[in-house]
Scaffold this motif. Sequence first.
Motif, PDB file in Angstrom:
ATOM      1  N   ASP A 236       0.832  -1.210   0.000  1.00 61.14           N
ATOM      2  CA  ASP A 236       0.000   0.000   0.000  1.00 61.14           C
ATOM      3  C   ASP A 236       0.866   1.259   0.000  1.00 61.14           C
ATOM      4  O   ASP A 236       0.531   2.257  -0.642  1.00 61.14           O
ATOM      5  CB  ASP A 236      -1.000   0.011   1.154  1.00 61.14           C
ATOM      6  CG  ASP A 236      -0.373  -0.120   2.525  1.00 61.14           C
ATOM      7  OD1 ASP A 236       0.697  -0.758   2.654  1.00 61.14           O
ATOM      8  OD2 ASP A 236      -0.948   0.402   3.499  1.00 61.14           O
TER       9      ASP A 236
ATOM     10  N   MET B  58       1.066   6.542  -7.017  1.00 62.71           N
ATOM     11  CA  MET B  58      -0.018   7.469  -7.303  1.00 62.71           C
ATOM     12  C   MET B  58       0.459   8.921  -7.167  1.00 62.71           C
ATOM     13  O   MET B  58       0.186   9.763  -8.026  1.00 62.71           O
ATOM     14  CB  MET B  58      -1.195   7.210  -6.362  1.00 62.71           C
ATOM     15  CG  MET B  58      -2.450   7.960  -6.759  1.00 62.71           C
ATOM     16  SD  MET B  58      -3.679   7.903  -5.458  1.00 62.71           S
ATOM     17  CE  MET B  58      -3.036   9.147  -4.385  1.00 62.71           C
TER      18      MET B  58
ATOM     19  N   GLU C 117      -4.071  -1.854  -9.263  1.00 63.28           N
ATOM     20  CA  GLU C 117      -4.687  -1.357  -8.024  1.00 63.28           C
ATOM     21  C   GLU C 117      -5.520  -2.418  -7.320  1.00 63.28           C
ATOM     22  O   GLU C 117      -5.343  -2.668  -6.133  1.00 63.28           O
ATOM     23  CB  GLU C 117      -5.559  -0.142  -8.331  1.00 63.28           C
ATOM     24  CG  GLU C 117      -6.339   0.366  -7.148  1.00 63.28           C
ATOM     25  CD  GLU C 117      -7.268   1.520  -7.482  1.00 63.28           C
ATOM     26  OE1 GLU C 117      -8.295   1.643  -6.785  1.00 63.28           O
ATOM     27  OE2 GLU C 117      -6.990   2.284  -8.411  1.00 63.28           O
TER      28      GLU C 117
ATOM     29  N   LYS D 278      -8.627   1.642  -1.663  1.00 63.39           N
ATOM     30  CA  LYS D 278      -8.125   2.943  -2.118  1.00 63.39           C
ATOM     31  C   LYS D 278      -8.797   4.091  -1.374  1.00 63.39           C
ATOM     32  O   LYS D 278      -8.129   5.032  -0.942  1.00 63.39           O
ATOM     33  CB  LYS D 278      -8.287   3.119  -3.623  1.00 63.39           C
ATOM     34  CG  LYS D 278      -7.669   4.426  -4.112  1.00 63.39           C
ATOM     35  CD  LYS D 278      -7.745   4.573  -5.605  1.00 63.39           C
ATOM     36  CE  LYS D 278      -7.119   5.876  -6.043  1.00 63.39           C
ATOM     37  NZ  LYS D 278      -7.225   6.044  -7.501  1.00 63.39           N
TER      38      LYS D 278
END
Length: 144
Positions: free
Chosen positions: A76, A83, A119, A127
């Motif tokens: 993560d 991102m 993802e 998310k």
Amino acid sequence: MDRFDKILEKDIEGYEGKHSDLVRYAPAFYRLMSRMLGDPELPRRMWKLVIAAIAYFILPSDIIPEESHGAEGYVDDIFLCAMVADQVRTATGSDEILLKNWDGDEPVIPLIRDILSRERELIGDKKDDLMSYIGYEELINASP
């Protein structure tokens, strides 16, 4: 005291489990964020988001905690860095800031694209939890 990237290197050393293809890049993504923070080309409005990505690495308890998941728990953190890196790339209109601050052994732009395209596999439906955890909306909408 060891630098945090050195601690990451020790944490992932010898890891061959789930997502080991990405986990090995944890120290490089941490260094990318740290180096970009000191780069004069980083748009001021992106500082808080980069700082949040750095802080997220350091936090002991996050969406996929290393304490309970071992080295796989860095997935993560890596996703968040990818991102943020992609958003920095968009904000600067160039790959240059990423290319000059990256020290991984694979080209960073295709790696970021790969991570973002995975993802669901990497973070499942977490998310929104991740974005909420770092206060993404407040960070992205805050004045520099």
